[in-house]
Design an enzyme around this catalytic site. Structure first.
Site, mmCIF file in Angstrom:
data_model
loop_
_atom_site.group_PDB
_atom_site.id
_atom_site.type_symbol
_atom_site.label_atom_id
_atom_site.label_comp_id
_atom_site.label_asym_id
_atom_site.label_seq_id
_atom_site.Cartn_x
_atom_site.Cartn_y
_atom_site.Cartn_z
ATOM 1 N N PRO A 182 59.705 114.182 65.238
ATOM 2 C CA PRO A 182 59.270 113.228 64.215
ATOM 3 C C PRO A 182 58.690 113.927 62.991
ATOM 4 O O PRO A 182 57.691 114.630 63.084
ATOM 5 C CB PRO A 182 58.190 112.407 64.940
ATOM 6 C CG PRO A 182 58.515 112.554 66.384
ATOM 7 C CD PRO A 182 59.101 113.923 66.544
ATOM 8 N N CYS A 183 59.326 113.752 61.849
ATOM 9 C CA CYS A 183 58.866 114.450 60.644
ATOM 10 C C CYS A 183 57.605 113.813 60.085
ATOM 11 O O CYS A 183 56.857 114.449 59.359
ATOM 12 C CB CYS A 183 59.970 114.488 59.586
ATOM 13 S SG CYS A 183 60.584 112.877 59.078
ATOM 14 N N GLN A 184 57.331 112.528 60.439
ATOM 15 C CA GLN A 184 56.120 111.887 59.923
ATOM 16 C C GLN A 184 54.877 112.521 60.539
ATOM 17 O O GLN A 184 53.814 112.527 59.950
ATOM 18 C CB GLN A 184 56.112 110.378 60.244
ATOM 19 C CG GLN A 184 57.293 109.646 59.653
ATOM 20 C CD GLN A 184 58.434 109.531 60.640
ATOM 21 O OE1 GLN A 184 58.623 110.390 61.488
ATOM 22 N NE2 GLN A 184 59.209 108.477 60.520
#
Length: 390
Positions: free
Chosen positions: A77-79
């Protein structure tokens, strides 16, 4: 070749490899609704629905030692790339993040390739001690026996109707002279031709054949109302008899009126003052904070802007006075129409759920699943290229 996807989400990365005739043997995903989507569309794949941090080495060996993957895919997850908490180290350091899980599984199963996707800013990012994050990742992969390559790829250069730049890291057991595929498509708003490449499909190329619906209309399953009008639509509709997840958000009369005033390229900052958003709990007072990234009416004859996880609030349809449906987002991401997304179309703010202690309701809705995905057509280009150089 056999593939294990360890941060699978809805399955965009896996789908690209499947379309290139790879065998998707396994996947790991923690989110309930994203897992439902993956399971529905990859019925023959062994899916582990669990937090990867809680899966011991023995389970991976038990599940895949006799059917080892040739490729491991990972799109953490890049968030929230880091899982590091306050006072437990540098939150930007991948050694304190989900990256270490990606590395752990690679050490256990030793595939021919490990491929990771993430945000392009990772290339320039540094830890609190001024170490290059991409350098840390490279060194860690080299220590377990891989040659490491990275490149920022733009999905529009591979036939995805969207300007979407993402970092791809390829770790290979053997040295590669040309690890990434050449561009196959181009887009120019100046009318210039490139005789060596195909023109990239536009936003309207991607969605114009979908049933016309207004705010609050549409269904999770409906019939096509017209024939495809271009090659992109023919490809995306292949093997699908229905349109799924094509439900428009319900808008107030005032919101529809606001969208009516907007021309291509306009955002909330460009609408008449009396139609601008109200302050929250402001009793009808116009907000003095206008977020230009929200509700921008997009131009039909250009590729779409990047589809984010919350794109239901970002874009306005080129002609209809509403935001995009999940299926329109899926088309822009290059998902075929037969690929069905499970879970609710949208959910209330995840921050609100956290504040109110309603974590059991915190799942990835259809829009989140679509916006988080690796575009399948881009993933397919990488997959085909790896076959060609193997």
């Amino acid at each position: 070749m056999k593939v294990l996807d360890i941060f699978s989400g809805a399955g965009g990365f896996s789908l690209g490899f499947k379309l290139a005739d790879y065998n998707i043997i396994g996947a790991v995903e923690v989110d309930k609704w994203a897992s439902e989507t993956f399971a529905y569309n990859f019925k023959d794949t062994k899916l582990l629905i669990e937090d990867i941090q809680k899966i011991p080495n023995e389970v991976f060996l038990e599940q895949f030692s006799n059917n080892r993957p040739d490729v491991i895919l990972a799109s953490p997850p890049c968030q929230g790339f880091s899982i590091c908490k306050k006072n437990h180290g540098d939150p930007k350091d991948p050694r304190n993040s989900l990256f270490k899980e990606f590395l752990r599984v690679g050490k256990i199963l030793k595939p021919e390739y490990i491929i990771m996707e993430n945000v392009p800013t990772l290339v320039k990012a540094k830890t609190d001690t001024n170490e290059s994050i991409i350098g840390i990742i490279k060194n860690a992969l080299e220590e377990i026996g891989y040659h490491v390559y990275w490149e920022v790829l733009d999905a529009s250069q591979y036939g995805v109707p969207q300007i979407r730049r993402r970092l791809f890291i390829i770790a290979s057991k053997r040295e590669l002279k040309k690890p990434f595929p050449e561009a196959t498509h181009y887009f120019s708003d100046r009318g210039q031709l490139n005789y060596f490449l195909e023109p990239c499909p536009t936003l309207w190329d991607a969605i114009s054949d979908l049933p016309e619906i207004h705010a609050g209309e549409g269904k999770e399953e409906m019939n096509y109302h017209r024939l495809p009008s271009n090659c992109y639509q023919e490809t995306i509709r292949f093997s699908s008899q229905k349109v799924y997840n094509h439900v428009a958000m319900k808008h107030s009369k005032r919101t529809v009126e606001r969208f009516y005033t907007m021309s291509w390229g306009d955002s909330l900052a460009d609408v008449p003052e009396h139609l601008k958003p109200y302050k929250r709990n402001g009793k009808g007072i116009i907000s003095d904070k206008i977020y230009e990234q929200n509700s921008r009416r997009l131009h039909p004859d250009k590729p779409c802007h990047t589809i984010p996880a919350s794109f239901y609030a970002n874009f306005v349809h080129p002609y209809a006075h509403r935001n995009f449906t999940a299926r329109e987002g899926a088309r822009i991401q290059s998902f075929p129409d037969w690929f069905v997304f499970k879970g609710k179309p949208t959910v209330v703010s995840q921050k609100l759920l956290e504040r109110e202690g309603r974590l059991s309701e915190k799942h990835l809705c259809q829009y989140n699943q679509i916006g988080n995905a690796v575009p399948p057509v881009l993933a397919k280009a990488i997959a085909i290229h790896l076959k060609e150089i193997t």
